[in-house]
Design a protein around this motif. Structure first.
Motif, short mmCIF file in Angstrom:
data_model
loop_
_atom_site.label_atom_id
_atom_site.label_comp_id
_atom_site.label_asym_id
_atom_site.label_seq_id
_atom_site.Cartn_x
_atom_site.Cartn_y
_atom_site.Cartn_z
N GLY A 53 0.81 -1.21 0.00
CA GLY A 53 0.00 0.00 0.00
C GLY A 53 0.84 1.26 0.00
N HIS A 54 0.16 2.37 -0.19
CA HIS A 54 0.78 3.69 -0.10
C HIS A 54 -0.19 4.59 0.65
N ILE A 55 -0.03 4.62 1.96
CA ILE A 55 -0.81 5.49 2.83
C ILE A 55 0.19 6.39 3.55
N SER A 56 0.21 7.63 3.15
CA SER A 56 1.21 8.58 3.65
C SER A 56 2.59 8.28 3.06
N LYS A 57 2.96 7.05 3.03
CA LYS A 57 4.19 6.63 2.35
C LYS A 57 4.04 5.17 1.92
N LEU A 58 4.93 4.76 1.05
CA LEU A 58 4.84 3.42 0.47
C LEU A 58 5.28 2.35 1.46
N PHE A 59 4.53 1.26 1.53
CA PHE A 59 4.97 0.06 2.28
C PHE A 59 4.70 -1.16 1.40
N GLU A 60 5.74 -1.96 1.20
CA GLU A 60 5.66 -3.08 0.25
C GLU A 60 5.35 -4.41 0.93
N ASN A 61 5.36 -4.41 2.24
CA ASN A 61 5.00 -5.62 2.98
C ASN A 61 4.03 -5.26 4.08
N VAL A 62 3.06 -6.12 4.29
CA VAL A 62 2.06 -5.88 5.33
C VAL A 62 2.23 -6.92 6.42
N ASP A 63 2.55 -6.45 7.62
CA ASP A 63 2.67 -7.35 8.77
C ASP A 63 2.17 -6.61 10.00
N HIS A 64 2.45 -7.14 11.17
CA HIS A 64 1.94 -6.54 12.40
C HIS A 64 2.59 -5.18 12.69
N ASN A 65 3.66 -4.84 12.00
CA ASN A 65 4.33 -3.55 12.23
C ASN A 65 3.85 -2.47 11.27
N VAL A 66 2.86 -2.81 10.42
CA VAL A 66 2.45 -1.85 9.41
C VAL A 66 1.90 -0.57 10.03
N LYS A 67 1.21 -0.68 11.17
CA LYS A 67 0.63 0.52 11.77
C LYS A 67 1.70 1.50 12.26
N HIS A 68 2.90 0.98 12.55
CA HIS A 68 3.98 1.86 12.98
C HIS A 68 4.57 2.65 11.81
N ASN A 69 4.29 2.22 10.59
CA ASN A 69 4.78 2.93 9.41
C ASN A 69 3.81 3.99 8.93
N ILE A 70 2.64 4.05 9.56
CA ILE A 70 1.61 5.02 9.19
C ILE A 70 1.42 5.98 10.36
N PRO A 71 1.40 7.30 10.10
CA PRO A 71 1.22 8.28 11.20
C PRO A 71 0.01 7.96 12.06
N ALA A 72 0.15 8.10 13.36
CA ALA A 72 -0.88 7.71 14.31
C ALA A 72 -2.19 8.44 14.09
N GLN A 73 -2.11 9.75 13.63
CA GLN A 73 -3.34 10.52 13.46
C GLN A 73 -4.22 10.00 12.32
N LEU A 74 -3.65 9.09 11.50
CA LEU A 74 -4.44 8.53 10.40
C LEU A 74 -5.13 7.22 10.77
N HIS A 75 -4.72 6.63 11.90
CA HIS A 75 -5.22 5.29 12.25
C HIS A 75 -6.74 5.27 12.35
N SER A 76 -7.33 6.22 13.07
CA SER A 76 -8.78 6.20 13.26
C SER A 76 -9.50 6.45 11.95
N ILE A 77 -8.95 7.29 11.08
CA ILE A 77 -9.59 7.55 9.78
C ILE A 77 -9.59 6.29 8.92
N ILE A 78 -8.46 5.59 8.91
CA ILE A 78 -8.36 4.35 8.12
C ILE A 78 -9.31 3.29 8.66
N VAL A 79 -9.26 3.09 9.97
CA VAL A 79 -10.05 2.04 10.60
C VAL A 79 -11.54 2.31 10.45
N ASP A 80 -11.98 3.53 10.77
CA ASP A 80 -13.41 3.85 10.68
C ASP A 80 -13.89 3.78 9.23
#
Length: 972
Positions: A397-424
């Motif tokens: 994905g590319h949310i705020s920045k590109l990430f080529e692998n999705v694992d349990h650390n993916v949320k740490h690669n995305i700014p915290a203020q975007l978490h609720s927007i993505i999840v909701d």
């Protein structure tokens, strides 16, 4: 041609016509073309002819419903035919080797029990009864194993048992058993349902079906009226991915498409390559024994009468008794020639392998397929659900920045203020939900894309149910094929609203004016930023990822028209894009590499498009640089000769239909290949049935796929097929080891008995009881010992043997004939010079041709076999005969038990066994003579003989060959 039914007043009477009015005397079938449906007035016209209603359904009249069930059938498939234990035993006794043994046993019992044909009628019947006992053991073991397999398979099928469905009858919605569905019922379908009958769309909202299990096409099929450009026909066995609505049932049970496919798979199976080879071997052994017996009669009987003539002895009635004894000796040679332990060795090897494979999650339905898999030269594998998980997953994905692998650390690669927007945004803008699937597992149900997104937000620690229950959703904007997006409007409070949008990434991106930068701050969408996202979308698409764009925007009430069908989707803020794919099973690349190592070609056959298939095949290691990829339509246009020319390099067949896959298997079999097929869908059924051995998925596999297969992978693990390959090769090797051991005994015993009868006093130095011990007891124990060796990884370091490879290889003949020649030399030396030799070594006065002399010959013969049994653990040119010996403690136990029985047999047998007690020194000479088999075996394996196995590879370094006729194919 579509079939419709015109009823008279009585539901129990009907006339059947096609659209042209021709009498067809058949039940109702699903129209094959929407135009045919329109020709009878659409779904309303069909309902009228079925005496039903699209709004009220059938009337709740018990007599009418019962009559309708008799007319059109019930929505029940008959249980697969289960053979009785007696029937299985009867089929087992059709084995040619067992037939020969039964005939020999009956003749032996009759002649052994008659005063004039047996020296001791009280014990003469023992040999024949012992042979019958061996036949009974083999029959019982084989039959019970096959009978248990049937029961295990029926237990597996219970996963698709009765369930409740919603129908409309007499204008009321009610819940009934799926088995009680009738033609003309109005069936309610909802997200996650398996369509249990054929039918026609009545009405509904955004219904999308996954028909890949039937057609092989991975793209979802939208259901609706033909006038709106949708497919109005429902196919039984498919899954409703999303939406809900109603359908008119048109075919149930055995008359539905799914039912017809299931019923067509219940056909007779062909013999396996091993069964064919063993049948040929039984014929040859029978001819060998019969030839030796005829030779004995042709030589001994004239010799007998010549001797009477020379000695001037008149022919009397006593001569008849002598001639009868000669005939009995000839029959004994036939009995000795037949390897009594071979059927038991085969049965033990297959049963043992089947049991071990079951513990490794391979449920073997057909016991013979255990061995067949070991000879596989090619595997035709389905993609979806076999090589891949059949569960769409966010992989990049590319949310705020590109990430080529999705694992349990993916949320740490995305700014915290975007978490609720993505999840909701994902949780609220979705129709998928968590529930119990048809396989009994708790998982997300609904659109595969939405399920993948819900699994993605789980990595953020979100609970979609809590978010949905605590949010105030004002309006849903459903997905349509024209809009290519869906949205949800949520009230935030204080007159503020938030719109979450998701859909085709390029369309969502085109409606956005802002985006989030790497720090999670909102920025204006300039050309540079838009180009970066466009490049990401193109890159994901090239990598066969399905791209989904996510966006949102905040509004106040004055900016929103709640009556409008379209959401205010301009000037959105682009959250980002995610790439979704059906991921490759983690064990697949290594398993494919192991198959290549073993010389087995893996081919992918899928209904997906060519680009996706090529990409997946490369990632799995299936597609090499010089491999050929074809699409189904092109494959269909090719002649058989054209297909045969391209087969050596054909590695991917995309957009293929079930008939394409079946034709490919047919051409491979015609080329002499031993073909394995894997699959999980209904569309894989014909190929699974035609293959030499079919593998289905026990967890995600459809009922049709499981019914058509020989082996069910209970864990859906592709690597389990490698274990099946190992066990198959090990079983085949176990049978060959026993043959190598058994045929040496038979050759020596027949020749010794033949020569002894011809040159001696008309009697063999090995008595009937002694031969019985060697041919039955010892061979039975050897069958257990040699058939229970566990497999080892080294079995993958050789190419497949091929269908036309001989059962007895060149190296086996080398060892058989070498050991037989040595044993014959020893036996004839002991027979004609043995007494003199023993007297010189031991200082005894052993009489020539006495009981002690013959006991030494017999004892030496047995120890020669015992030590040759250790030699027989190895096939080919391997010099270390003790390798892996401690992995099979049963072999060691049986070997020493056999020695113990031999000691008891010789020491305490007395007159019954025609033996006498031997001294320690005499035992030592017998053992030392037997030990000589070990160094002889070492020397024989130094003789450079290479088996004629066909080396084959799909790599560019070598030209692929086929086992039947390598000149038939040309390099592509």
């Amino acid at each position: 041609m579509s079939i419709i039914i015109s009823h008279v007043e009585d539901y129990g009477l009907h006339e059947v016509y096609d659209i042209n009015g021709n009498d067809l005397q058949d039940l109702v079938n699903l129209p094959k073309d929407p135009k045919q449906l329109e020709a009878i007035g659409g779904v309303n016209g069909l309902a009228q002819k079925l005496r039903s209603s699209t709004t009220d359904g059938l009337q709740k009249n018990a007599n009418a419903l019962s009559s309708r069930a008799e007319t059109f059938g019930k929505n029940v498939l008959p249980d697969p035919p289960m053979d009785s234990l007696f029937t299985i035993m009867k089929d087992t006794l059709k084995d040619e080797t067992l037939i020969i043994l039964i005939i020999a046993a009956v003749v032996s019992i009759i002649l052994g029990s008659i005063k004039y044909t047996s020296e001791n009628p009280k014990t003469g019947w023992i040999e024949g009864v012992a042979i019958l006992f061996a036949v009974i053991i083999v029959t019982i073991v084989t039959s019970i194993n096959n009978f248990k397999n049937q029961q295990r398979f029926q237990d597996l099928n219970k996963k698709s048992s009765d369930r409740q469905v919603k129908v409309v009858r007499a204008g009321e919605q009610c819940v009934i058993s799926v088995f009680n569905l009738l033609v003309g019922d109005v069936l309610m379908v909802d997200t996650g349902d398996i369509v249990c009958t054929d039918g026609v769309f009545i009405d509904g909202h955004s219904i999308v079906c996954d028909e890949s299990s039937i057609t092989g096409e991975s793209n979802p099929i939208k259901k609706g009226h033909d006038s709106q450009g949708f497919d109005p026909l429902f196919i039984s066995g498919t899954i409703v991915q999303e939406g809900f609505g109603k359908m008119m049932v048109t075919a149930v049970g055995v008359n539905s498409i799914n039912g017809k496919i299931l019923m067509s798979l219940r056909t007779e199976t062909e013999d396996t390559p091993l069964q064919e080879k063993l049948g040929e071997l039984a014929d040859r052994i029978g001819k060998f024994g019969l030839g030796a017996a005829v030779l004995l009669l042709l030589i001994v009987i004239p010799k007998y009468f010549l001797q009477l003539k020379v000695d001037d002895i008149p022919i009397t009635t006593e001569c008849l008794s002598d001639i009868t004894k000669i005939v009995v000796s000839a029959i004994t040679i036939v009995v000795v020639a037949v390897p009594e332990g071979l059927p038991l060795a085969v049965t033990v090897a297959l049963a043992y392998g089947m049991l071990k494979m079951y513990k490794e999650n391979n449920l073997v339905r057909n016991m013979a397929s255990c061995e067949t898999m070991g000879g596989a030269t090619t595997i035709c594998s389905d993609k979806t659900g076999t090589l891949t998980t059949n569960q769409m997953t966010v992989v990049a994905g590319h949310i705020s920045k590109l990430f080529e692998n999705v694992d349990h650390n993916v949320k740490h690669n995305i700014p915290a203020q975007l978490h609720s927007i993505i999840v909701d945004g994902i949780c609220l803008n979705s129709n998928a939900y968590e529930g119990v699937s048809t396989t009994g597992r708790t998982e997300f149900i609904g659109s595969k894309t939405e399920c993948a997104l819900l699994k993605f937000v789980q990595l953020f620690g979100a609970d979609y149910q809590t978010i949905r229950s605590t949010s105030n959703i004002k309006k849903l904007y459903p997905f349509t094929s024209t809009r290519k997006r869906m949205a949800v409007l949520v009230e935030l409070g204080n007159g503020r609203y938030r719109l979450y949008v998701k859909g085709a990434s390029e369309i969502i991106l085109g409606r956005c004016s802002t985006y989030f930068d790497e720090n999670g701050n909102v920025q204006q969408m300039g050309n540079d930023a838009r180009r970066i996202y466009e490049d990401t979308i193109n890159r994901f698409a090239t990598d066969t990822l399905r791209t989904i764009g996510l966006a949102y925007s905040d509004f106040d009430l004055s900016q929103i028209d709640l009556e409008s069908a379209d959401e205010p989707s301009q000037n959105l803020c682009f959250i980002g894009v995610v790439g979704i794919r059906d991921p490759i099973r983690p064990e697949v690349p290594h398993a494919v590499a192991q198959f290549k190592r073993a010389g087995v070609i893996v081919r992918m056959v899928t209904g997906d498009n060519l680009i996706t298939a090529q990409n997946i095949a490369k990632k799995c290691g299936i597609l090499s640089s010089n491999g050929v990829c074809l699409e189904g339509p092109e494959f269909q246009r090719m002649t058989n000769d054209e297909i045969d020319r391209v087969l050596p390099r054909l590695q991917v067949l995309a957009r293929s239909s079930p008939l394409d896959k079946r034709r490919l298997v047919e051409r491979l079999k015609e080329a002499g290949e031993i073909v394995a097929v894997t699959g999980d869908g209904t569309n894989d059924g014909p190929a699974l049935k035609m293959a030499h051995v079919g593998f289905s998925m026990g967890v995600t596999g459809t009922e049709v796929a499981i019914a058509a297969s020989d082996v069910v992978l209970l864990d859906d693990n592709f690597a389990s097929i490698v274990r099946a390959l190992l066990w198959g090769r090990n079983i085949y090797d176990s049978i060959c080891k026993f043959l190598q051991f058994q045929l040496t005994i038979n050759i020596v015993a027949v020749i010794v008995a033949l020569v002894g009868n011809i040159s001696g006093n008309g009697e063999s130095p090995l008595t009937v009881i002694q031969l019985l011990w060697v041919n039955l007891i010892m061979d039975t124990l050897a069958a257990l010992a040699l058939a229970t060796d566990p497999p080892h990884e080294g079995l993958l370091d050789r190419p497949p043997r091929g269908k036309d490879a001989p059962l007895i290889s060149r190296t086996m003949w080398r060892d058989i004939l070498g050991q037989a020649a040595f044993q014959l030399c020893v036996q004839f030396f002991l027979l004609y010079r043995g007494a003199e030799f023993y007297n010189n070594i031991l200082g005894t006065d052993m009489p020539d041709n006495g009981v002690e002399h013959y006991t030494m010959i017999f004892n030496t013969f047995v120890f020669l076999q015992l030590f040759n049994e250790i030699n027989s653990r190895v096939l080919g040119n391997s010099l270390n005969i003790f390798k892996h010996i401690f992995n099979n403690p049963l072999f060691i136990i049986i070997w020493f038990v056999t020695i113990g029985i031999q000691i008891v047999f010789v020491t305490f047998g007395g007159e019954a066994t025609a033996t006498v007690k031997l001294s320690i020194a005499e035992w030592g000479i017998c053992v030392l003579t037997g030990v000589m088999s070990l160094p002889l075996g070492f020397l024989l394996r130094l003789i450079p003989i290479k088996n004629a196995q066909v080396e084959r590879s799909m790599d560019s370094e070598s030209t692929p060959l086929f086992s039947k006729s390598s000149t038939r194919y040309s390099e592509v």
